[in-house]
Design an enzyme around this catalytic site. Structure first.
Site, mmCIF file in Angstrom:
data_model
loop_
_atom_site.group_PDB
_atom_site.id
_atom_site.type_symbol
_atom_site.label_atom_id
_atom_site.label_comp_id
_atom_site.label_asym_id
_atom_site.label_seq_id
_atom_site.Cartn_x
_atom_site.Cartn_y
_atom_site.Cartn_z
ATOM 1 N N SER A 236 0.867 -1.175 0.000
ATOM 2 C CA SER A 236 0.000 0.000 0.000
ATOM 3 C C SER A 236 0.901 1.221 0.000
ATOM 4 C CB SER A 236 -0.879 -0.003 1.254
ATOM 5 O OG SER A 236 -1.399 1.294 1.456
ATOM 6 N N HIS B 193 -1.338 -1.610 -4.321
ATOM 7 C CA HIS B 193 -2.646 -1.332 -3.717
ATOM 8 C C HIS B 193 -2.727 0.175 -3.513
ATOM 9 C CE1 HIS B 193 -6.044 -2.255 -0.944
ATOM 10 N NE2 HIS B 193 -5.576 -1.263 -0.209
ATOM 11 N N ASP C 87 -4.846 3.412 -2.315
ATOM 12 C CA ASP C 87 -5.946 3.749 -1.410
ATOM 13 C C ASP C 87 -6.554 5.100 -1.759
ATOM 14 O OD1 ASP C 87 -6.001 1.562 0.623
ATOM 15 O OD2 ASP C 87 -3.900 2.156 0.857
ATOM 16 N N MET D 200 -9.342 7.777 -0.832
ATOM 17 C CA MET D 200 -10.222 8.170 0.284
ATOM 18 C C MET D 200 -10.828 9.534 -0.029
ATOM 19 S SD MET D 200 -7.888 7.160 3.558
ATOM 20 C CE MET D 200 -6.832 5.702 3.564
ATOM 21 N N HIS E 60 -8.342 0.599 -4.076
ATOM 22 C CA HIS E 60 -9.183 0.416 -2.887
ATOM 23 C C HIS E 60 -9.985 1.694 -2.711
ATOM 24 C CE1 HIS E 60 -9.417 -0.410 1.732
ATOM 25 N NE2 HIS E 60 -10.590 -0.436 1.145
ATOM 26 N N MET F 80 -12.238 3.835 -1.008
ATOM 27 C CA MET F 80 -12.903 4.179 0.260
ATOM 28 C C MET F 80 -13.666 5.484 0.045
ATOM 29 S SD MET F 80 -9.804 3.033 2.749
ATOM 30 C CE MET F 80 -8.593 3.148 1.437
ATOM 31 N N MET G 287 -11.316 -6.200 5.514
ATOM 32 C CA MET G 287 -10.504 -5.186 6.210
ATOM 33 C C MET G 287 -10.122 -5.688 7.599
ATOM 34 S SD MET G 287 -9.918 -2.660 4.210
ATOM 35 C CE MET G 287 -9.113 -1.609 5.420
ATOM 36 N N PHE H 226 -6.666 4.940 7.642
ATOM 37 C CA PHE H 226 -5.292 5.311 7.978
ATOM 38 C C PHE H 226 -4.367 4.097 7.924
ATOM 39 C CE2 PHE H 226 -8.239 8.108 10.070
ATOM 40 C CZ PHE H 226 -7.746 9.374 9.766
ATOM 41 N N GLY H 227 -3.126 4.333 7.526
ATOM 42 C CA GLY H 227 -2.115 3.284 7.607
ATOM 43 C C GLY H 227 -1.587 3.193 9.035
ATOM 44 N N GLY H 228 -0.849 2.141 9.296
ATOM 45 C CA GLY H 228 -0.140 2.015 10.575
ATOM 46 C C GLY H 228 -0.993 1.643 11.767
ATOM 47 N N ASP I 146 -6.210 -6.400 4.537
ATOM 48 C CA ASP I 146 -5.647 -5.049 4.453
ATOM 49 C C ASP I 146 -5.760 -4.376 5.808
ATOM 50 O OD1 ASP I 146 -4.853 -2.496 3.734
ATOM 51 O OD2 ASP I 146 -6.666 -2.049 2.582
ATOM 52 N N SER J 155 2.849 -0.010 6.070
ATOM 53 C CA SER J 155 4.000 0.395 6.887
ATOM 54 C C SER J 155 5.013 -0.729 7.094
ATOM 55 C CB SER J 155 3.514 0.949 8.227
ATOM 56 O OG SER J 155 2.450 0.193 8.729
HETATM 57 C C1 DX5 Z 1 -6.241 1.724 5.422
HETATM 58 C C2 DX5 Z 1 -5.792 1.348 4.056
HETATM 59 C C3 DX5 Z 1 -4.632 0.437 4.028
HETATM 60 C C4 DX5 Z 1 -3.386 0.962 4.698
HETATM 61 C C5 DX5 Z 1 -2.545 -0.211 5.078
HETATM 62 O O1 DX5 Z 1 -7.469 2.318 5.362
HETATM 63 O O2 DX5 Z 1 -6.833 0.713 3.350
HETATM 64 O O3 DX5 Z 1 -4.360 -0.017 2.714
HETATM 65 O O4 DX5 Z 1 -2.649 1.840 3.913
HETATM 66 O O5 DX5 Z 1 -1.459 0.221 5.810
HETATM 67 P P1 DX5 Z 1 -0.827 -0.654 6.989
HETATM 68 O O6 DX5 Z 1 -0.315 -1.925 6.379
HETATM 69 O O7 DX5 Z 1 0.250 0.220 7.515
HETATM 70 O O8 DX5 Z 1 -1.909 -0.929 7.984
HETATM 71 ZN ZN ZN Z 2 -6.337 -0.274 1.486
#
Ligand code: DX5
Ligand code: ZN
Length: 228
Positions: free
Chosen positions: A10, A35, A37, A39, A70, A72, A141, A147-149, A175, A198
């Site tokens: 991602s 991937h 994202d 949003m 993806h 969102m 999910m 958010f990542g991380g 994911d 991450s």
């Molecule tokens: C979150 C995203 C993910 C995210 C994954 O809403 O859909 O794709 O970037 O990041 P990690 O692997 O850091 O959770």
């Molecule tokens: Zn995603």
């Protein structure tokens, strides 16, 4: 066995000022797909990018890479044609965001993209089941999208196991919070498409992390085929 282990970084976790070169770097490090994202600040409390960015990435840097979008976003119907025109390969929409999944699946197919359907942690997997034979990939999910991380939600694994038992050849993606510490759970449950942000991009050696994730998933697939 129709499905195989695939790892899709991602790129949300990368240095966004260098997105093109980061995409190239991930593909050179062995990623099977990317991937991306999207949003909209409405379906999730965050905004990222849209189809113009995808078009630029496709033209400039990663012409051959498979783009798993993806989405969102609150009105996924709105972006099918622009994303197809921009060069997206797969359009993964959220089941929670539409009242007419059947029509949306048809529109995505007609636009030439593969179809993915995603469910948030609070959505029951049974809601996805009626569509599973019409789609290319189901996304379970493992964090709240946005958010990542974030921390991996292990209690989503029964959804993956159930889908794998009901749809033995479906591509199943996970994911959120997936990395070397959590991949075994995903692989055992039956996921074969692995999104990792991450854990891959934040590591000094993304190539090794991607290889490790793929090996764990491939071994689980192998084991499952022997057990059958
Ligand atoms: C979150 C995203 C993910 C995210 C994954 O809403 O859909 O794709 O970037 O990041 P990690 O692997 O850091 O959770
Ligand atoms: Zn995603």
């Amino acid at each position: 066995m129709a499905y195989s282990a695939k790892i899709g970084p991602s790129i949300l976790s990368s240095d966004l000022s260098c997105l093109g070169s980061e995409c190239v770097r991930m593909m050179e490090c062995g990623a099977d797909y990317l991937h991306l994202d999207v949003m909209d600040g409405h379906f999730v409390p965050n905004i990222t990018f849209g189809h113009p960015m995808v078009e630029s990435l496709r033209k400039s840097s990663v012409q051959e890479a498979f783009f798993d979008m993806h989405m969102m976003v609150s009105r996924p119907e709105q972006w099918v044609k622009p994303m197809a025109a921009a060069g997206a390969n797969q359009y993964t929409f959220h089941l929670e965001a539409t009242s007419n999944a059947g029509n949306l699946i048809k529109e995505i197919r007609e636009s030439g993209m593969k179809v993915g359907v995603a469910i948030k942690p609070g959505t029951a997997v049974e809601e996805l089941a009626p569509w599973a034979n019409q789609i290319d990939m189901a996304l379970v999910m493992t964090v709240e999208p946005g958010f990542g991380g974030q921390k991996f939600m292990e209690d989503m694994m029964p959804k993956v196991s159930w889908l794998r038992s009901q749809f033995p050849s479906l591509d199943i993606e996970v994911d959120g919070g997936v990395g070397p510490d959590t991949i075994h759970k995903c692989a055992e449950a039956g996921a074969n498409m692995i999104v990792s942000g991450s854990a891959v991009i934040g590591n000094d050696d993304p190539r090794s992390v991607i290889a490790l994730l793929r090996t764990v998933v491939a071994e689980a697939i192998q084991k499952r085929s022997l057990d059958r």
